[in-house]
Design an enzyme around this catalytic site. Structure first.
Site, PDB file in Angstrom:
ATOM      1  N   GLY A   1      10.287   6.914 -10.610  1.00 30.13           N
ATOM      2  CA  GLY A   1       9.970   7.609  -9.359  1.00 30.13           C
ATOM      3  C   GLY A   1       9.145   6.727  -8.444  1.00 30.13           C
ATOM      4  O   GLY A   1       8.757   5.610  -8.809  1.00 30.13           O
ATOM      5  N   ILE A   2       8.942   7.237  -7.261  1.00 31.78           N
ATOM      6  CA  ILE A   2       8.112   6.512  -6.303  1.00 31.78           C
ATOM      7  C   ILE A   2       6.952   7.426  -5.942  1.00 31.78           C
ATOM      8  O   ILE A   2       7.150   8.586  -5.566  1.00 31.78           O
ATOM      9  CB  ILE A   2       8.926   6.172  -5.027  1.00 31.78           C
ATOM     10  CG1 ILE A   2      10.082   5.217  -5.362  1.00 31.78           C
ATOM     11  CG2 ILE A   2       8.015   5.559  -3.961  1.00 31.78           C
ATOM     12  CD1 ILE A   2       9.663   3.829  -5.821  1.00 31.78           C
ATOM     13  N   GLY A   3       5.736   6.900  -6.107  1.00 32.50           N
ATOM     14  CA  GLY A   3       4.564   7.684  -5.741  1.00 32.50           C
ATOM     15  C   GLY A   3       3.987   7.168  -4.445  1.00 32.50           C
ATOM     16  O   GLY A   3       4.544   6.245  -3.820  1.00 32.50           O
ATOM     17  N   GLU A   4       2.876   7.757  -4.077  1.00 32.02           N
ATOM     18  CA  GLU A   4       2.260   7.397  -2.809  1.00 32.02           C
ATOM     19  C   GLU A   4       1.795   5.933  -2.794  1.00 32.02           C
ATOM     20  O   GLU A   4       1.849   5.256  -1.785  1.00 32.02           O
ATOM     21  CB  GLU A   4       1.077   8.336  -2.594  1.00 32.02           C
ATOM     22  CG  GLU A   4       0.503   8.284  -1.193  1.00 32.02           C
ATOM     23  CD  GLU A   4      -0.840   9.014  -1.129  1.00 32.02           C
ATOM     24  OE1 GLU A   4      -1.075   9.908  -1.977  1.00 32.02           O
ATOM     25  OE2 GLU A   4      -1.632   8.679  -0.248  1.00 32.02           O
TER      26      GLU A   4
ATOM     27  N   GLY B   1       2.885   3.472  -5.054  1.00 36.54           N
ATOM     28  CA  GLY B   1       3.792   2.481  -5.643  1.00 36.54           C
ATOM     29  C   GLY B   1       4.709   3.139  -6.657  1.00 36.54           C
ATOM     30  O   GLY B   1       4.840   4.365  -6.708  1.00 36.54           O
ATOM     31  N   GLU B   2       5.330   2.275  -7.459  1.00 36.81           N
ATOM     32  CA  GLU B   2       6.328   2.772  -8.402  1.00 36.81           C
ATOM     33  C   GLU B   2       5.700   3.559  -9.549  1.00 36.81           C
ATOM     34  O   GLU B   2       4.569   3.297  -9.954  1.00 36.81           O
ATOM     35  CB  GLU B   2       7.071   1.578  -9.026  1.00 36.81           C
ATOM     36  CG  GLU B   2       8.080   0.969  -8.092  1.00 36.81           C
ATOM     37  CD  GLU B   2       8.628  -0.337  -8.645  1.00 36.81           C
ATOM     38  OE1 GLU B   2       8.054  -0.870  -9.619  1.00 36.81           O
ATOM     39  OE2 GLU B   2       9.624  -0.820  -8.099  1.00 36.81           O
ATOM     40  N   VAL B   3       6.501   4.475 -10.050  1.00 41.11           N
ATOM     41  CA  VAL B   3       6.126   5.160 -11.289  1.00 41.11           C
ATOM     42  C   VAL B   3       7.175   4.771 -12.330  1.00 41.11           C
ATOM     43  O   VAL B   3       8.368   4.877 -12.067  1.00 41.11           O
ATOM     44  CB  VAL B   3       6.092   6.696 -11.113  1.00 41.11           C
ATOM     45  CG1 VAL B   3       5.657   7.357 -12.407  1.00 41.11           C
ATOM     46  CG2 VAL B   3       5.193   7.084  -9.954  1.00 41.11           C
TER      47      VAL B   3
ATOM     48  N   LYS C   1       1.800   4.534 -13.517  1.00 41.79           N
ATOM     49  CA  LYS C   1       1.778   4.466 -12.054  1.00 41.79           C
ATOM     50  C   LYS C   1       1.078   3.179 -11.695  1.00 41.79           C
ATOM     51  O   LYS C   1      -0.007   2.904 -12.207  1.00 41.79           O
ATOM     52  CB  LYS C   1       0.931   5.614 -11.490  1.00 41.79           C
ATOM     53  CG  LYS C   1       1.641   6.936 -11.411  1.00 41.79           C
ATOM     54  CD  LYS C   1       0.763   7.892 -10.596  1.00 41.79           C
ATOM     55  CE  LYS C   1       1.350   9.275 -10.610  1.00 41.79           C
ATOM     56  NZ  LYS C   1       0.552  10.200  -9.800  1.00 41.79           N
TER      57      LYS C   1
ATOM     58  N   ASP D   1      -3.379  20.877  -3.650  1.00 46.45           N
ATOM     59  CA  ASP D   1      -1.990  20.470  -3.432  1.00 46.45           C
ATOM     60  C   ASP D   1      -1.103  21.024  -4.541  1.00 46.45           C
ATOM     61  O   ASP D   1      -0.239  20.346  -5.072  1.00 46.45           O
ATOM     62  CB  ASP D   1      -1.912  18.934  -3.393  1.00 46.45           C
ATOM     63  CG  ASP D   1      -0.565  18.466  -2.834  1.00 46.45           C
ATOM     64  OD1 ASP D   1       0.206  19.298  -2.312  1.00 46.45           O
ATOM     65  OD2 ASP D   1      -0.303  17.252  -2.923  1.00 46.45           O
TER      66      ASP D   1
HETATM   67  P1  AMP Z   1       3.528  11.130  -8.185  1.00 55.98           P
HETATM   68  O1  AMP Z   1       3.002  10.017  -7.405  1.00 55.98           O
HETATM   69  O2  AMP Z   1       2.586  11.586  -9.274  1.00 55.98           O
HETATM   70  O3  AMP Z   1       3.997  12.283  -7.355  1.00 55.98           O
HETATM   71  O4  AMP Z   1       4.803  10.603  -9.021  1.00 55.98           O
HETATM   72  C1  AMP Z   1       6.046  10.363  -8.420  1.00 55.98           C
HETATM   73  C2  AMP Z   1       7.167  10.792  -9.322  1.00 55.98           C
HETATM   74  O5  AMP Z   1       7.111  10.093 -10.534  1.00 55.98           O
HETATM   75  C3  AMP Z   1       7.070  12.266  -9.696  1.00 55.98           C
HETATM   76  O6  AMP Z   1       7.656  13.115  -8.792  1.00 55.98           O
HETATM   77  C4  AMP Z   1       7.793  12.287 -11.019  1.00 55.98           C
HETATM   78  O7  AMP Z   1       9.184  12.385 -10.843  1.00 55.98           O
HETATM   79  C5  AMP Z   1       7.469  10.924 -11.614  1.00 55.98           C
HETATM   80  N1  AMP Z   1       6.325  11.019 -12.516  1.00 55.98           N
HETATM   81  C6  AMP Z   1       5.025  10.913 -12.222  1.00 55.98           C
HETATM   82  N2  AMP Z   1       4.269  11.055 -13.307  1.00 55.98           N
HETATM   83  C7  AMP Z   1       5.108  11.265 -14.328  1.00 55.98           C
HETATM   84  C8  AMP Z   1       4.950  11.502 -15.719  1.00 55.98           C
HETATM   85  N3  AMP Z   1       3.751  11.568 -16.260  1.00 55.98           N
HETATM   86  N4  AMP Z   1       6.031  11.690 -16.464  1.00 55.98           N
HETATM   87  C9  AMP Z   1       7.256  11.643 -15.918  1.00 55.98           C
HETATM   88  N5  AMP Z   1       7.470  11.434 -14.625  1.00 55.98           N
HETATM   89  C10 AMP Z   1       6.428  11.240 -13.811  1.00 55.98           C
END
Ligand code: AMP
Length: 907
Positions: free
Chosen positions: A547-550, A552-554, A572, A665
């Site tokens: 995934g992509i978070g605020e 960087g990459e997850v 993250k 949130d």
């Molecule tokens: P976030 O910045 O926490 O919103 O993370 C972005 C995306 O990464 C999320 O919407 C999830 O799809 C994935 N993600 C984040 N944390 C986890 C985790 N602990 N386990 C699985 N996927 C995660």
């Protein structure tokens, strides 16, 4: 039989008995004594023996062989002819009596012929031999004489044999019985004691009875071969080389057990081969064994200032089952159940210092460890750092400067502060008011000036310390009166503060941990290290981007920490080229997350800050974020399953609000779902970030559709505004991830809400759930339910789905009172034991049952604290049990629902 010496001599020689030579049946010449005075009346012809020594015999037997003429066969005999003779005896010590008076002899018997012989023809006559045996008791003298009295018969004495009977030497049951004379009477039994044969010992006194006819009777007791020997043919023989016999009760010699040998015959035990041993209590039949190798896979679970160590059994047990473990550590720590002699592969260590490095070792020992080693290292060790913990209670409160209205208090720092003490809290109240009204005063120093007290009044004071880990327990109550200068520590003999009061006190002020805002720390790294563990990047294996978070990459990947099982984690990372503020904001999420410990809150594993990229490592949630997950599975869950997810979320939110943390949130996109469908609250980034923003930035960043009106309007973020968001999450869940207010614009949403419009019930949503959403969306926040209340409501729904979850949005809210169907059956087929077994937690069966958790219903209320209090302390176990409780409940409730649907009557 034993023959006695016998010589016949004529009492009155020359009178009647004659010594005559004749031929016997086999034509062998023999000497006989004969008499045949059948023609003359009044015959009394005696023939007697020489003295016969009795040689210890008590009853003698006389066997007489003789021939007797039939009177009828004698031509011309008168009536004086007889066909019998008499046998006499006389006991005497004198072996040479020349003359014994006839009247001194005692008669044994009159002897008659069974068969007489008849002279058939001269030169061809047939001789019929009679044999008669008589016996008599001879016990009074050393010997005796026998005599034969003829009273006018025609007799020839062919032989006289005198003997006595013995029971012959014999070995029975390994005891030797000597040759033994029979007793004096025909019915007497002579008791004889046997003696054990060589290399044997008495088991029970060996005895036998010698019967009158020379037969041994009734053997009793006997002997057994001594160790090292075995019985063979009535004797004891030494065990052969390679064999042994340890105890006399064993059977034959046995072959030496594995890893042992005997070098000489007659071994009572086999010696162990080099490198093998026996413990003092090992039986000789047991193989020789070895000390164990080291325990394996030592794993530690730190829980504040206690640690649970778990390990697996050694690779090599050395052939024994009596393995025991011994835990070791430097310093004063408490091991439970104990430090050494541990039978299980688990020990709890408590009373550790907070935030301190410890090394623990676990050694394995068995019955042959003493003085021997297995060659390899026998222990494993693990090094770990304890977490933060609340401080221990404050002690020794002192008072000074007492006036009618004021007092100065001072106290000592707690014995175990477990961190930097941020402040002290003094609670005080008038004693007779109890705690109905009390006052609190906070101070950063170890003293406080209390003012404004009433004169001549007794007060109770208690002090507690707070660190980043939260409040410690209050000190014991100290009483003090404003009209006196003396403090009275409350003791059991002062009835003023009873134990019950203390209990109430605890209840009123449980040592709840309060969330600490990481932004109160000047140094963000200090904050993050206060709450998060630094992980060495080399322990992390990144596998793929998820995934992509605020920031960087997850990614997902694996984390292997020393002494722990490898686990799946989410990683993250902070993208390169960040500003200081970004780094701080990024890490603040870890600082916040690290303070939480709840099965419905995403768990922080640690952070990487000492090298780049900076990373936050959390538990991995296989099903990703809740909104995407639900969209993917549109319509695939039962209402009960959806309510189960909502329950998990509210349970997490209750925990956060109990810690005074406001999420700001809460939305389905910020809930993560694991493979067990357990939902966990995540995303702790927004809370602070918003506060610094300008009005314009604020309104663009705020998640309008999820945020309570007062929070949008004047940034009033409270647990009640989180409740509003929770209502929106409920709607998202029940509509399988539909976007709240669909494609309405933010402005229209704000307007609609203000005008009193609320989201309608999603399709198939039970009325009661929509009602709960509406409650969360009360304009006035004080009318919204607390998370505790929501949790209770959902629990009731789950427990009673038949009456509560049936009606969906289309119907009118009229209460239906259907009897629950299937409830009792469900309880009876479910068992704690079966369930725990299924999740590999059966070691807690007794613990949970003893604490009354015997039905799914009772498990509904189970919390982490409950588990800790009954002794389930390992966090991973707690998580697993809680996660599974939710699963169990859901599937069983679903079962009930299905049963219920089956039983519904179409309208
Ligand atoms: P976030 O910045 O926490 O919103 O993370 C972005 C995306 O990464 C999320 O919407 C999830 O799809 C994935 N993600 C984040 N944390 C986890 C985790 N602990 N386990 C699985 N996927 C995660």
């Amino acid at each position: 039989c034993m023959a006695l010496d016998l010589r016949l001599s004529q009492v009155r020689t020359g009178v009647a008995w004659e010594e005559v030579s004749i031929m016997d049946e086999k034509n062998i010449p023999i000497r006989t004594y004969q008499v045949c005075n059948v023609m003359e009346p009044s015959q009394s012809n005696w023939l007697r023996t020489d003295w016969i020594p009795r040689s210890g015999a008590q009853r003698i037997y006389v066997e007489i062989k003789f021939t007797l003429r039939d009177c009828n066969s004698l031509p011309g005999v008168t009536g004086t002819c007889k066909e019998t003779f008499n046998l006499y005896y006389y006991e005497s010590n004198n072996d040479r009596e020349h003359y014994i008076r006839e009247s001194n002899f005692l008669k044994i018997d009159t002897v008659a012929a069974d068969e007489s012989f008849t002279q058939v023809d001269i030169g061809d006559r047939i001789m019929k031999l009679n044999t008669e045996v008589r016996n008599v008791k001879v016990t009074t003298r050393k010997g005796f004489y026998l005599a034969f009295q003829d009273v006018g018969a025609c007799i020839a004495l062919i032989s006289v044999r005198v003997f006595y009977k013995t029971c012959p030497l014999s070995i029975r049951n390994l005891a030797t019985f000597p040759d033994t004379n029979t007793g004096a009477d025909t019915s007497s039994l002579v008791e004889v004691k046997g003696s054990c044969v060589n290399q044997s010992e008495e088991r029970e006194e060996p005895k036998m009875y010698c019967g009158a006819d020379g037969e041994w009777l009734v053997p009793i007791g006997g002997c057994v071969c001594i160790p090292g020997y075995e019985e063979k043919g009535g004797a004891c023989q030494a065990c052969k080389v390679g064999f042994y016999r340890a105890v006399s009760t064993d059977g034959a010699c046995s072959e030496c057990p594995p890893h042992s040998h005997s070098e000489k015959a007659g071994a009572t035990v086999c010696d162990c081969n080099p490198g093998y041993y026996r413990s003092e209590t090992d039986p000789a039949s047991m193989p020789c064994t070895q000390p164990p190798s080291a325990p394996q896979q030592l794993i530690s679970e730190v829980n504040e200032t206690s640690v649970v160590l778990e390990w697996s059994a050694p690779l090599r047990l050395g052939g024994r089952t009596d393995i025991r473990y011994k835990a070791g550590s430097l310093g004063d720590v408490l091991f439970s159940p104990q430090q050494s002699g541990l039978g299980a592969t688990r020990v709890c260590v408590s009373e550790l210092q907070a935030h301190t490095r410890y090394t623990f070792t676990i050694g394995a020992r068995n019955g042959v460890s003493q003085g021997h080693t297995a060659g390899a290292r026998e222990s494993v060790s693990v090094t770990l750092t304890t977490n933060q913990a609340a401080p221990s209670p404050v002690t020794s409160i002192q008072a000074s400067d007492v006036t009618r209205h004021d007092v100065s208090l001072a106290w000592q720092q707690p014995a175990r502060p477990n961190g930097v003490i941020l402040e002290y809290e003094v609670k005080y109240y008038e004693k007779n008011q109890k705690e109905r009204s009390y006052r609190i005063m906070k101070t950063a120093s170890r003293s406080a000036d209390i003012t404004g007290l009433n004169p001549l009044t007794v007060y109770v004071f208690q002090v507690r310390a707070r660190t980043a880990a939260g409040y410690g327990e209050f000190s014991a109550p100290f009483e003090f009166s404003t009209n006196s200068v003396t403090f009275l520590p409350t003791s059991p003999c002062t009835p003023s503060t009873s134990k019950q009061d203390l209990e109430e006190e605890k209840h009123l002020n449980p040592g709840v941990r309060i969330y600490v805002d990481p932004f109160t720390y000047e140094d963000p790294d200090q904050a993050v290290h206060e709450f998060a563990k630094e992980i060495d990047a080399s322990n992390i294996h990144i596998e793929k981007v998820i995934g992509i978070g605020e920031f960087g990459e997850v990614c997902s990947g694996r984390l292997r920490l020393q002494g722990k099982r490898e686990i799946y984690v989410a990683i993250k990372s902070l993208k390169a080229g960040y500003a200081d503020k970004q780094r701080r904001d990024f890490l603040s999420e870890a600082s916040i997350m690290g303070q939480f410990d709840h099965p419905n809150i995403i768990r922080l594993e640690g952070v990487v800050t000492r090298c780049k990229p900076v990373m936050i490592i959390t538990e991995y949630m296989e099903n990703g974020s809740l909104n995407t997950f639900l969209r993917k599975h549109d319509g695939q869950f039962t209402v009960i399953q959806l309510v189960g997810m909502l329950r998990g979320i509210v349970s997490g939110m209750k925990y956060l609000s109990d810690m005074s943390y406001v999420h700001r949130d809460l939305a389905a996109r910020n809930i993560l779902v694991n493979s067990n469908l357990v939902c966990k609250v995540s995303d702790f980034g927004l809370s602070r970030v918003l506060e610094d923003e300008s009005e314009a930035a604020y309104t663009t960043q705020i998640p309008i559709r999820w945020t309570a009106p007062e929070a949008i309007a004047y940034r009033k973020f409270t647990p009640a505004s989180d409740t509003w968001s929770y209502g929106v999450v409920m709607w998202e869940v029940m509509s399988y991830g539909e976007r709240p207010y669909w494609d309405m614009s933010n402005q229209d949403v704000i307007k609609a809400i203000d005008e009193g419009y609320r989201l309608p019930p999603p399709m198939d949503c039970p009325v009661c759930l929509h009602q709960l959403m509406l409650d969360c969306w009360q304009r006035d926040r004080i009318h919204r339910p607390s998370f505790t209340q929501i949790l209770n409501i959902l629990d009731k729904l789950i427990r009673n789905p038949t009456t509560t979850l049936r009606r969906t949005g289309g119907e009118r809210p009229v209460p239906t009172l259907l009897e629950p169907v299937g409830g009792p059956e469900f309880v009876s087929v479910w068992s704690v034991e079966y369930w725990l077994q299924a999740i590999g937690m059966d070691m807690y069966k007794d613990t949970l049952t003893a604490a009354g958790y015997t039905s799914p219903d009772s498990l509904l209320t189970l919390t982490q604290q409950d588990m800790a209090s009954i002794g389930i302390v390992t966090p991973s176990h707690q998580d697993q049990i809680l996660a599974s409780v939710q699963q169990v409940l859901l599937s069983h409730m679903q079962q009930i629902q299905e049963q219920m649907q089956d039983s519904m009557v179409p309208v």
